[in-house]
Write an enzyme that holds these catalytic residues in place. Structure first.
Site, PDB file in Angstrom:
ATOM      1  N   TYR A   1      67.908  -5.071 -48.659  1.00  0.00           N
ATOM      2  CA  TYR A   1      66.799  -4.868 -47.255  1.00  0.00           C
ATOM      3  C   TYR A   1      65.195  -5.502 -48.113  1.00  0.00           C
ATOM      4  O   TYR A   1      64.905  -5.821 -47.130  1.00  0.00           O
ATOM      5  CB  TYR A   1      66.372  -3.276 -47.460  1.00  0.00           C
ATOM      6  CG  TYR A   1      65.894  -2.753 -45.760  1.00  0.00           C
ATOM      7  CD1 TYR A   1      65.644  -2.853 -44.713  1.00  0.00           C
ATOM      8  CD2 TYR A   1      64.308  -2.466 -46.058  1.00  0.00           C
ATOM      9  CE1 TYR A   1      64.861  -3.199 -43.712  1.00  0.00           C
ATOM     10  CE2 TYR A   1      63.732  -1.704 -45.625  1.00  0.00           C
ATOM     11  CZ  TYR A   1      63.389  -2.353 -43.969  1.00  0.00           C
ATOM     12  OH  TYR A   1      63.088  -2.061 -42.860  1.00  0.00           O
TER      13      TYR A   1
ATOM     14  N   TYR B   1      77.450 -11.180 -56.810  1.00  0.00           N
ATOM     15  CA  TYR B   1      77.162 -12.190 -55.466  1.00  0.00           C
ATOM     16  C   TYR B   1      76.692 -12.081 -55.040  1.00  0.00           C
ATOM     17  O   TYR B   1      74.722 -11.636 -54.992  1.00  0.00           O
ATOM     18  CB  TYR B   1      77.652 -10.872 -54.000  1.00  0.00           C
ATOM     19  CG  TYR B   1      77.885 -11.899 -53.052  1.00  0.00           C
ATOM     20  CD1 TYR B   1      78.536 -12.737 -52.526  1.00  0.00           C
ATOM     21  CD2 TYR B   1      78.954 -10.564 -51.706  1.00  0.00           C
ATOM     22  CE1 TYR B   1      79.232 -13.596 -51.672  1.00  0.00           C
ATOM     23  CE2 TYR B   1      79.448 -10.965 -50.995  1.00  0.00           C
ATOM     24  CZ  TYR B   1      79.428 -12.647 -50.772  1.00  0.00           C
ATOM     25  OH  TYR B   1      79.532 -13.242 -49.592  1.00  0.00           O
TER      26      TYR B   1
ATOM     27  N   THR C   1      81.394 -11.083 -47.733  1.00  0.00           N
ATOM     28  CA  THR C   1      80.839 -10.892 -46.597  1.00  0.00           C
ATOM     29  C   THR C   1      81.352 -11.787 -44.453  1.00  0.00           C
ATOM     30  O   THR C   1      81.642 -11.028 -43.518  1.00  0.00           O
ATOM     31  CB  THR C   1      80.000 -12.508 -46.462  1.00  0.00           C
ATOM     32  OG1 THR C   1      78.758 -12.083 -46.919  1.00  0.00           O
ATOM     33  CG2 THR C   1      78.721 -12.844 -44.738  1.00  0.00           C
TER      34      THR C   1
ATOM     35  N   LYS D   1      80.151 -14.514 -57.872  1.00  0.00           N
ATOM     36  CA  LYS D   1      80.019 -15.660 -56.559  1.00  0.00           C
ATOM     37  C   LYS D   1      78.815 -16.277 -55.894  1.00  0.00           C
ATOM     38  O   LYS D   1      77.584 -15.125 -55.172  1.00  0.00           O
ATOM     39  CB  LYS D   1      80.594 -14.690 -55.860  1.00  0.00           C
ATOM     40  CG  LYS D   1      81.425 -15.742 -54.511  1.00  0.00           C
ATOM     41  CD  LYS D   1      81.799 -14.387 -53.148  1.00  0.00           C
ATOM     42  CE  LYS D   1      82.512 -14.931 -51.779  1.00  0.00           C
ATOM     43  NZ  LYS D   1      81.785 -15.976 -51.076  1.00  0.00           N
TER      44      LYS D   1
END
Lengths: 286, 286
Positions: A91, A121, A28, A151
């Protein structure tokens, strides 16, 4: 707004020298989703061509399109980077665990590499698509040698602790160093955190102190927290890029791709002041 | 799970013949974000090669990465499709209007085509990134010939009505046909809706009746609403694909890319029953 392979490579190099065991490229903070598949491939190629060891990289490869995730994951593995950090497709909101399982399974089957290791993630605030415990259980059972960990960027410590307790076979990383000591005490393996871009040395010191059982752990955690708190007063990614620009005396580092915008002058000044008070020293700007 | 250009082309053809003035290719219902840039380009090429008129297409081109949005938009315009529907970059949540302005402006400047016409895509439930009135004002002022309108998929009629009243220079489309009559009465120009994939004729009849001022408007709207309501009992995209599979007696149409999953047997049967009661007639399945 084109990728800058030279600065990117130099930065990864610095991070590995200043305490990071490894670096996630295209997470990110690296604005991964703001770059095209080909741009990301070219940046990884440049990094490896510069001599950085592929074993020290974790490559972010999760996209909305299955075909993009397969392309990036295959490219990473073929480049010698067997460990990837994978966002779910983000999305469509509220997908079923069945749909997400098919998504990850579809990528694993299509990449077809026994060397592949995936960290999932979990970052619901940005992806809008949480990794549920049910999904993790099912994936870990179906692909025990591939699903290596998670994570957890949710910022919810209780959730992180539950992951550590529930999945002893997985590496669990909180997404912020403020949970590093707690995570290590519970059985977590470290942290993967944006702020390591500017505070790797101090974070590594805490990790090493934990390994040596050398005391002072709470004090070290407290120092790290102060830095994090100063950065979190601002929009995180532009703030980190601003700090890197100060550390390197290189204003090019302030650039971000839309929809992010660089930090404005006034908050930038406040941030630099807070970090100076926390012990940061910046070279004179070029 | 590869794109199926033959079925895609046949379906667009059918829609244009059965009442749609135009077709958005690569919107939410078309699973646009689940396909790679190259897959989307190849599908548009196939569509145009089949003889479908580019003026009747609106091409969805908004991606998270500026470079991808530029690539898809340039490809559309160079292919003769001057009108695009553009999602904002949707990974980073809570971006500033300044960041979103830079994103759209960056695309417009890089594409550099005076023919380009953009409909902005407001779908906060899925994108997580609303198009604010402030952003729309600023973009419309800066690029009056490019910013052509907005598809408002929020489902919030008051917001749609406010857009129509505030931006008389823009084409405003509600994202559902249940607002078609209200929108036409207020000055909207039509609707862009998922359900047109299976109910284009009835929706067009209402539009034509409005243009001829022929009465029966509320009755026609009511019939359309009944169909929409039957479909909305289910996960919308898999449900629509299921209906298309029934209408064409072609089970291949049920496929979706993860994270979506096809409709299961029981809800599929309920859906078919409800639509049969609403007047749908399905051929015997192959």
């Amino acid at each position: 707004l084109k990728p800058d392979a030279t600065r990117f490579t130099a930065h990864v190099d610095t991070l590995l020298e200043s305490g990071c065991h490894g670096v996630v490229v295209f997470g990110t903070t690296g604005e991964a989703t703001s770059f095209a598949v080909d741009e990301r491939k070219a940046l990884l190629d440049a990094l490896l061509a510069s001599g950085i060891a592929p074993e020290r990289l974790i490559v972010g490869t999760g996209c909305c399109a299955l075909s993009d995730t397969v392309a990036l994951t295959s490219h990473a593995v073929l480049s010698g980077c067997r460990t990837v950090l994978m966002l779910p497709p983000f999305y469509y909101k509220g997908p079923s665990d069945e749909g997400l399982f098919r998504s990850y399974a579809g990528v694993i089957e299509r990449v077809g590499a026994s060397a592949l290791r995936i960290f999932l993630y979990h970052f619901p605030q940005l992806s809008g698509v949480p990794i549920t415990r049910g999904l993790l259980e099912r994936l870990s059972a179906a692909y025990p040698t591939v699903i290596a960990g998670i994570k957890d960027s949710s910022g919810n410590w209780d959730g992180t602790a539950a992951l550590i307790a529930t999945f002893p076979q997985l590496c669990v990383f909180p997404g912020s160093e403020v949970y590093l000591l707690q995570a290590l005490k519970e059985g977590g393996v470290g942290c993967i955190t944006a702020t390591a871009n500017v505070n790797a040395g101090a974070i590594r010191s805490l990790y090493d102190a934990w390994c040596r059982d050398s005391g002072r752990l709470e004090a070290l955690q407290g120092q790290i927290d102060d830095v994090r708190q100063a950065v979190e007063q601002h929009s995180l990614i532009p703030a980190l890029k601003h700090i890197v620009s100060l550390l390197r005396a290189d204003s090019s580092w302030r650039r971000v791709r839309p929809p992010l915008v660089p930090l404005q002058a006034e908050p930038a000044e406040r941030l630099a002041g807070a970090l100076t008070r926390a012990g940061f020293r910046f070279p004179k700007s070029s």
